[in-house]
Design a protein around this motif. Structure first.
Motif, short mmCIF file in Angstrom:
data_model
loop_
_atom_site.label_atom_id
_atom_site.label_comp_id
_atom_site.label_asym_id
_atom_site.label_seq_id
_atom_site.Cartn_x
_atom_site.Cartn_y
_atom_site.Cartn_z
N TRP A 1 120.07 -15.15 -4.27
CA TRP A 1 121.00 -14.59 -3.28
C TRP A 1 122.35 -15.30 -3.41
O TRP A 1 122.41 -16.53 -3.51
CB TRP A 1 120.50 -14.82 -1.85
N THR A 2 123.43 -14.51 -3.37
CA THR A 2 124.76 -15.10 -3.29
C THR A 2 125.11 -15.34 -1.82
O THR A 2 124.39 -14.89 -0.91
CB THR A 2 125.81 -14.16 -3.90
N TYR A 3 126.22 -16.02 -1.60
CA TYR A 3 126.69 -16.18 -0.22
C TYR A 3 126.96 -14.83 0.43
O TYR A 3 126.71 -14.63 1.62
CB TYR A 3 127.95 -17.06 -0.18
N LYS A 4 127.46 -13.89 -0.36
CA LYS A 4 127.72 -12.55 0.16
C LYS A 4 126.42 -11.87 0.57
O LYS A 4 126.35 -11.21 1.63
CB LYS A 4 128.45 -11.71 -0.88
N ASP A 5 125.39 -12.00 -0.23
CA ASP A 5 124.08 -11.43 0.11
C ASP A 5 123.58 -11.97 1.45
O ASP A 5 123.14 -11.21 2.33
CB ASP A 5 123.04 -11.75 -0.97
N LEU A 6 123.64 -13.28 1.59
CA LEU A 6 123.17 -13.91 2.83
C LEU A 6 124.02 -13.47 4.02
O LEU A 6 123.49 -13.15 5.09
CB LEU A 6 123.21 -15.43 2.68
N TYR A 7 125.31 -13.44 3.81
CA TYR A 7 126.25 -13.05 4.87
C TYR A 7 125.96 -11.62 5.36
O TYR A 7 125.86 -11.37 6.57
CB TYR A 7 127.67 -13.16 4.32
N GLU A 8 125.80 -10.70 4.43
CA GLU A 8 125.59 -9.30 4.81
C GLU A 8 124.23 -9.10 5.48
O GLU A 8 124.12 -8.36 6.47
CB GLU A 8 125.72 -8.41 3.58
N LYS A 9 123.20 -9.75 4.97
CA LYS A 9 121.87 -9.60 5.59
C LYS A 9 121.83 -10.25 6.97
O LYS A 9 121.22 -9.69 7.90
CB LYS A 9 120.79 -10.18 4.68
N ALA A 10 122.48 -11.39 7.12
CA ALA A 10 122.53 -12.03 8.44
C ALA A 10 123.26 -11.12 9.43
O ALA A 10 122.84 -11.01 10.59
CB ALA A 10 123.23 -13.38 8.33
#
Length: 528
Positions: free
Chosen positions: A63-72
């Protein structure tokens, strides 16, 4: 304007006169009145163009930071729109260490909720106790742990959602990937950690948004000096504050990445270190001992920092790892009440065998039963104060016992030497008084671990009419078929030759394994 629609946590905080003194004069520990810690830990990476950097790895996912950000953000929408979260609600989070658990953790804070993360091994009765105690209305769980979650019966629990091919992912699909974070106060409660013991009325420790950021400016800078290139790994569950700090907060505060293991066996830990060139590893003393025995099977040359916490690090374990790798394990003591480590060392000031010095942001001293500071090298109670401190919810009696004269009394027995270093002696309940002698269980264990036949051991006191207590050692041998009365006698005789004879274990019990928590801490109370 009320900052909490659900005021349970705020209303049950101890009064100011019962709280410890805080040391937050340094600029890095000062914060604006309004603060949501997620913005610094996650959102700012997106704003600063770091979104494509790797944030979380597992053996199967990246996961990238963007992946984590969007899922959160999507989960935050689910919490508010579908699960009915209002600010201040406590949300039970139940999972092994995986990326979705991290996304849920951030989502709860984004939506203004309070995280109550739990160990995966807890069963329905224990979960019910926690839910009733914290009046939890929403639970999010990995579907692999659904059985016990579904057996919970509580008048407070209104909504449950499961992920991993479950309900939560379905709800997330239609949600926006942006979310306007709840406008929290710096001293709003964002995390409740339960101390060990989930029967009767367990203790709830509360921590603020500013506490989360403060610990990121303390231990990691003092001991680890993280960079964006670092990859963290460890065995402690994220429900354990040692794991939360080391595997989520610290790497993300510095824009680094973390490698998560749902079942962190020694072989998997070493496999990940070898294959993904891990640089920072955090685990318990018992795990460091096992890892040392397997070093000939794996390449751990990428490691640059090793951290031990959960219980004191025996000198023999430190020495064996150092001899094999050239790496100095950083010992540290923390507490759920204090959120993370407050006494530790770094490579420059480390003295093997000591826990270390108070880290940036903390002070410590040794006191007697009346709170009076003791002279150098006298054994007494450890008292600490600093940027974090004990805030038990709805437990005034426990708060008054833990916080005295502005200092946090951790329940540990220590001494401080002439150089200011702190030496662990015992947990308050692990001191054995036999024939008038004070014998620390850890002292006996440290000697036993130097014996060539002993792999692991745990020492307890057993009541005795004549001596008050007897020293009893539960021993795991390297070769278990060697267990015999003759070896028992040999170990006792050997002990009296290498250490003070009055400390020797009068009772030895050979066993195949020792009872441990998920974090690798030996459960001595089960031996008692």
């Amino acid at each position: 304007m009320k900052h909490y629609t659900d005021n349970f946590a705020q209303d049950n905080l101890p009064s100011q006169d019962l709280q410890p003194d805080y040391l937050c004069d340094l600029p890095q520990f000062q914060h604006p009145e309004m603060l949501n810690c997620v913005e610094r830990l996650l959102d700012n990476h997106i704003k600063n163009g770091n979104g494509e950097a790797v944030c979380i790895r597992t053996f199967k996912e990246t996961w990238t930071y963007k992946d984590l950000y969007e899922k959160a953000n999507q989960i935050a929408h689910v919490l508010v729109d579908d699960l009915g979260l209002v600010s201040g609600n406590r949300v039970l989070l139940r999972s092994a260490n995986n990326p979705m658990m991290v996304a849920c953790w951030f989502a709860i804070l984004k939506a203004g909720g309070i995280v109550v993360a739990t160990m995966p091994l807890l069963r329905s009765k224990e979960l019910t106790t926690i839910i009733d105690c914290a009046e939890i209305s929403i639970a999010i769980s990995d579907s692999d742990l659904a059985e016990d979650m579904n057996q919970v019966e509580s008048k407070f629990l209104k909504q449950k959602s499961f992920y991993r091919n479950g309900h939560l992912e379905q709800l997330m699909q239609s949600k926006p990937k942006t979310f306007y974070n709840y406008h929290s106060k710096a001293d709003s409660v964002c995390l409740i950690g339960f101390t060990s013991g989930t029967t009767g009325l367990p203790k709830m420790t509360a921590h603020y948004h500013k506490d989360i950021l403060n610990i990121c400016e303390a231990f990691p800078i003092y001991s680890l000096q993280p960079t964006k290139e670092d990859i963290f790994i460890g065995s402690p569950p994220l429900a354990f504050t040692f794991g939360l700090g080391g595997l989520v907060l610290f790497p993300m505060y510095f824009g680094a990445s973390t490698f998560l293991l749902e079942k962190p066996s020694p072989d998997l830990l070493l496999k990940a270190i070898q294959e993904y060139k891990i640089t920072i590893c955090l685990t318990a003393p018992t795990a460091w001992r096992v890892l040392t025995t397997k070093l000939n099977e794996f390449d751990v040359s990428s490691l640059r920092k090793c951290v031990s916490a959960g219980e004191t690090l025996p000198l023999q374990v430190w020495q064996d790892w150092y001899d094999a790798t050239g790496l100095k394990i950083i010992d540290g003591i923390g507490a759920t009440e204090m959120l993370h480590i407050f006494i530790s060392s770094n490579e420059e000031n480390m003295i093997p065998g000591t826990t270390g010095l108070p880290i940036l942001g903390y002070e410590a001293k040794i006191v007697d039963d009346n709170g009076k500071e003791l002279p150098i090298n006298e054994i007494g109670k450890l008292a600490v104060r600093g940027i974090t401190g004990c805030k038990y919810l709805n437990r005034e009696d426990k708060q008054e016992a833990y916080v005295q004269n502005g200092w946090n009394l951790t329940g540990d027995i220590f001494k401080k030497d002439e150089k200011g270093y702190f030496w662990f002696i015992a947990r308050g309940d692990d001191m054995i008084i036999s024939s008038g002698y004070n014998i620390a269980a850890i002292e006996v264990e440290s000697v036993l671990l130097t014996h060539e036949d002993i792999f692991e051991c745990a020492v307890i006191g057993i009541p005795d009419k004549e001596r008050g207590m007897l020293v009893c050692a539960h021993i795991v041998l390297k070769e278990k078929d060697k267990a015999s009365v003759a070896l028992e006698k040999h170990i006792q005789h050997w002990f009296k030759e290498v250490a003070a004879p009055y400390k020797y274990p009068r009772i030895i019990k050979f066993t195949d394994n020792l009872p441990k928590t998920e974090t690798g801490k030996i459960q001595r109370f089960k031996l008692k």
